[in-house]
Design a protein around this motif. Sequence first.
Motif, mmCIF file in Angstrom:
data_model
loop_
_atom_site.group_PDB
_atom_site.id
_atom_site.type_symbol
_atom_site.label_atom_id
_atom_site.label_comp_id
_atom_site.label_asym_id
_atom_site.label_seq_id
_atom_site.Cartn_x
_atom_site.Cartn_y
_atom_site.Cartn_z
ATOM 1 N N GLU A 418 0.786 -1.266 0.149
ATOM 2 C CA GLU A 418 -0.015 0.026 0.029
ATOM 3 C C GLU A 418 0.795 1.380 0.044
ATOM 4 O OE1 GLU A 418 -0.620 -2.841 1.863
ATOM 5 O OE2 GLU A 418 -2.311 -3.411 0.474
ATOM 6 N N LYS A 421 2.518 1.876 -3.373
ATOM 7 C CA LYS A 421 1.363 2.400 -4.307
ATOM 8 C C LYS A 421 1.108 4.008 -3.939
ATOM 9 C CE LYS A 421 -0.839 0.358 -7.189
ATOM 10 N NZ LYS A 421 -0.234 0.119 -8.630
ATOM 11 N N GLN A 422 1.301 4.140 -2.926
ATOM 12 C CA GLN A 422 1.045 5.679 -2.478
ATOM 13 C C GLN A 422 2.135 6.321 -3.031
ATOM 14 O OE1 GLN A 422 -1.067 5.689 1.704
ATOM 15 N NE2 GLN A 422 0.754 6.722 1.981
ATOM 16 N N THR A 757 -4.630 -8.052 -2.332
ATOM 17 C CA THR A 757 -4.166 -6.808 -2.455
ATOM 18 C C THR A 757 -5.394 -6.004 -3.178
ATOM 19 O OG1 THR A 757 -2.013 -7.793 -2.506
ATOM 20 C CG2 THR A 757 -2.421 -5.601 -3.241
ATOM 21 N N ARG A 760 -8.178 -4.772 -0.830
ATOM 22 C CA ARG A 760 -7.375 -3.708 0.207
ATOM 23 C C ARG A 760 -7.473 -2.230 -0.499
ATOM 24 N NH1 ARG A 760 -1.470 -5.913 1.585
ATOM 25 N NH2 ARG A 760 -1.963 -8.009 2.111
ATOM 26 N N ARG A 761 -7.042 -2.300 -1.681
ATOM 27 C CA ARG A 761 -6.892 -1.051 -2.294
ATOM 28 C C ARG A 761 -8.392 -0.314 -2.531
ATOM 29 N NH1 ARG A 761 -3.911 -2.350 -7.458
ATOM 30 N NH2 ARG A 761 -2.623 -3.157 -5.788
ATOM 31 N N LEU A 764 -9.564 0.797 0.731
ATOM 32 C CA LEU A 764 -9.091 1.969 1.261
ATOM 33 C C LEU A 764 -9.500 3.195 0.430
ATOM 34 C CD1 LEU A 764 -5.327 0.969 1.669
ATOM 35 C CD2 LEU A 764 -7.020 1.819 3.494
ATOM 36 N N VAL A 783 -2.039 -1.517 8.018
ATOM 37 C CA VAL A 783 -2.166 -0.017 7.585
ATOM 38 C C VAL A 783 -1.736 0.727 8.741
ATOM 39 C CG1 VAL A 783 -4.150 -0.838 5.897
ATOM 40 C CG2 VAL A 783 -4.889 -0.240 8.368
ATOM 41 N N ILE A 787 0.006 4.778 5.630
ATOM 42 C CA ILE A 787 -1.317 4.902 4.807
ATOM 43 C C ILE A 787 -1.608 6.247 5.064
ATOM 44 C CG2 ILE A 787 -3.536 4.120 4.541
ATOM 45 C CD1 ILE A 787 -1.643 2.170 3.306
#
Length: 884
Positions: A418, A421-422, A757, A760-761, A764, A783, A787
């Motif tokens: 996560e 990706k952020q 995953t 999760r995305r 969020l 998280v 996050i």
Amino acid sequence: MYARYIPPAKPAGTPKAAASSQPPIPSPTPAATPQAVGAPGFSYARYVPGANASPKPPVPPAVHYFDDEEPTSSSVKRKRTVDEEGQTESSAKKSKKTQKDEESQGRDANGVSSSKDDDAEGTKSPKVTNSGKAKKGKKEKKQNELDNDMEIEDPKSTLNGDTSPAEQNSAGEELVESKAERKAKKGKKSDASKSDKQQDRDEVIEDPSEPIVQEDQPMVDAPNDTTEPASGKKEKRKREKKKKKAKLEKGDTVEKTDKRHKTVLERKTKSLKLADKFAAEAVSESEEEPEEVHDLEPLPQPKLVSVETPNPTYETLPGWLADPIRVAEDTRTPFSELGLLPKTARVLEEKGFPDAFAVQTKAIPLLLPTSKQRPGDLLISAATGSGKTLAYALPIVRDISQGLVTRLRALVVLPTRELVKQAQDVFELCAKAYEGGNRKRVRIGVAIGSQTLKSEQAHLMEQQSRYDPEAYKRIQQERQGDLSDVTHLSNLDPDETDPRLGPWEGEVVDFFSKVDVLICTPGRLVEHLEQTPGFDLDYVRWLVVDEADKLLAQSFQGWLDVVLEKFKTSKFTAREFPDMDLEGVRKVILSATLTRDLSLLNQLALRRPQLIVLESEGDALIAEHALPALLEEFAIRVHNTNLKPLYLLELLKAGHMKSAGAAPSNNDAAADDGSDTSSDESDDSSSADDTSSDDDSDSDSDAEPKPSKYQLKKSTLPVSLIFTKSNEAALRLSRLLTLLDPSLSPHISTLTSTTPTNVRRKTLRAFTTPSSPIRIVIASDLVARGIDLPKLEHVINYDLPPSAAGYVHRVGRTARAGRAGRAWTLVGDDESGWFWGKIAKGAGIRRAQKVGRVRIEEMGEERVANYEAALEKLGQEAMDARKR
Ligand SMILES: Nc1ncnc2c1ncn2[C@@H]1O[C@H](COP(=O)(O)OP(=O)(O)OP(=O)(O)O)[C@@H](O)[C@H]1O
């Protein structure tokens, strides 16, 4: 002060004469020896008349003072006077004394001691000599007695002073001889006499003249004590005759003695007068000294020397860690002033970032080539949500955008997918901001293991074939033997064909990186390093370790060692920074809870490191961890931990989270809730009615639960991220809440490491979308770090975090980027010590305001019964799941 007279010293070379020049000594006691007389520090004084003046040089007599001070002139003068007087007296008495000396010498010839005692004894010689030789033993005994008694007469006898130096000398020698003889003969008696003599001497000093006459009497009578055999009248008559004669002589002696006493007394009187005179002179001399007169005012004092006590420093820490670069947390600087391109600043502004945050204000200029400071590694320890990602992404992208060829130049390592990706989103923003002109578009890649390794490899690397028999041969040779230049292949199986060798003889395959920046999790990075053909770090010149304390504390397949090993490979100019006088890999290390553990940081092999920390106004010391300035914290006491889910439900539904403070709402939907506040209260007040409806639902328990009041007013549920201690606990709590209140079901979601995953995305994303029904996410610590949920209002610690750092990261999911937020922690009675001691009041966490307390009343019986039914149902579901 007492002074003692010591006769003048004899010239050098005549020690005996010097000794004999001393006044006669009554007995051979050590204290009375000439040496002892002259010894300093003698504890009393006595008057001793001067010796013969004629043979002596005119040396002034030495005066010894008890305090060893130098003699004053007056004292010397006085002594001289006394000396002269003594000499005059000596010559006047010389003729009288001659007779006694002759008698004394006569005794010497008969073997009797001729010591100075004998001189004194000579005045009574008629008595003593009458005793005869036959009675030598008795005579000696008598002699001792006489010695003792006659010592009292010392001053008197010494006053004569009529013996010449030669006589005195010989007398002195004989004295030594006779002393030795007597000592041998007398033994103990001599010892006894010593003490008597000492006592007598003391008496002499006190008043030398007084006892002499009385003491003489028994000496005269002493022969009477001797027993002689009677030999008729003749002898008797003879004795009487002798007695008469003795009486006559005695009369003469007394007369002489009286004269001497008189002389001594005269001298004493004279001496006392002189002493008074000198004392008066001394007083007048001292009085003459001018006196300083001071008024009653403080005397001038020397200036006080100011002693600065330096504050203790952590000398064991290196300078960069002990004295970091500090920046006030509320600092804001326009991006255009940080040395960025105008276009870049414009893109950022369009994104909603008009100004750089504090950490960006400090870090970006340091990382840019425009920095005037010598470039080195940078560590950043700043609160959660303070914009650390942009602080490193912007300079890296700017540096890479100057290149022409795409090579892997930067490696960014983060602990979770996560976060990768952020960070990717932030890098993409920066790449866009630097695109155009003569700059290349920086390409960003990720490696997180969310897809197969092969597909990831395809995204990261590309390959091209060419016909090059020479290169083909060289690669073959390298493969067989010398692999020193191809260390990136050293881990490959020797049986495997080298990926650089094409399927055809002479065909060589070249690999190229498709990305300039790779953002990855550590485990996946290691996999690519080991398994992706042509994947190397030869051109990498940036290494970012975000959430560094976590990445350094755990091994993650030994990623750091593997990476640092790869960094040792250096192709010519491969790691040169184009605009900087720097070569190699520049490292940026970050965390909201950055470790100060040097043993961990040393693993990074830092070069010229600098540390940036945020400080709030008035902070003298930098706390280990800091919380966002607008974060409010509350603790809820849980009396009965068995009923903890009920406490949570009460917290979520009863309006505590809204009324606890005046935190501004960050949620658009929540902004609409303001008008609902009153209706919330009416809902709570009608909870009794809900019970009856619950009863109705109980009648058909298998039917779907009716939508409750919360379902109708979903927007009243605070957007909350609830942390549990484990995946299992998160799943269980999530289900229990929906069983307790089915109306919550559409608003609750769960996030654990078991969650796929993509789910999760989605979760969020939905959580941060205002139109989404998801209002509550129950999560594990997956998280807890990094996050970014910009509009999250509340964080709830259903279970306590494992550490203070864990708490900081959890509650840091809210109150980000300068927004307000609240954190709630359910604290059981057995946990309150640790929570209040370590977290809420611990010095290691800096916070803007104190942790508040929220009171939740005891649960009613009805709620407890409902809770027990839900638990039972949960247990049944678990058993059913196991059966399946
Ligand atoms: N200059 C800026 N102006 C406005 N918002 C910003 C700025 N810089 C960053 N932000 C925003 O602040 C939020 C937090 O940024 P970021 O995730 O980088 O924080 P962080 O310091 O890395 O936090 P954490 O330690 O929790 O990972 C993000 O939503 C980001 O978009």
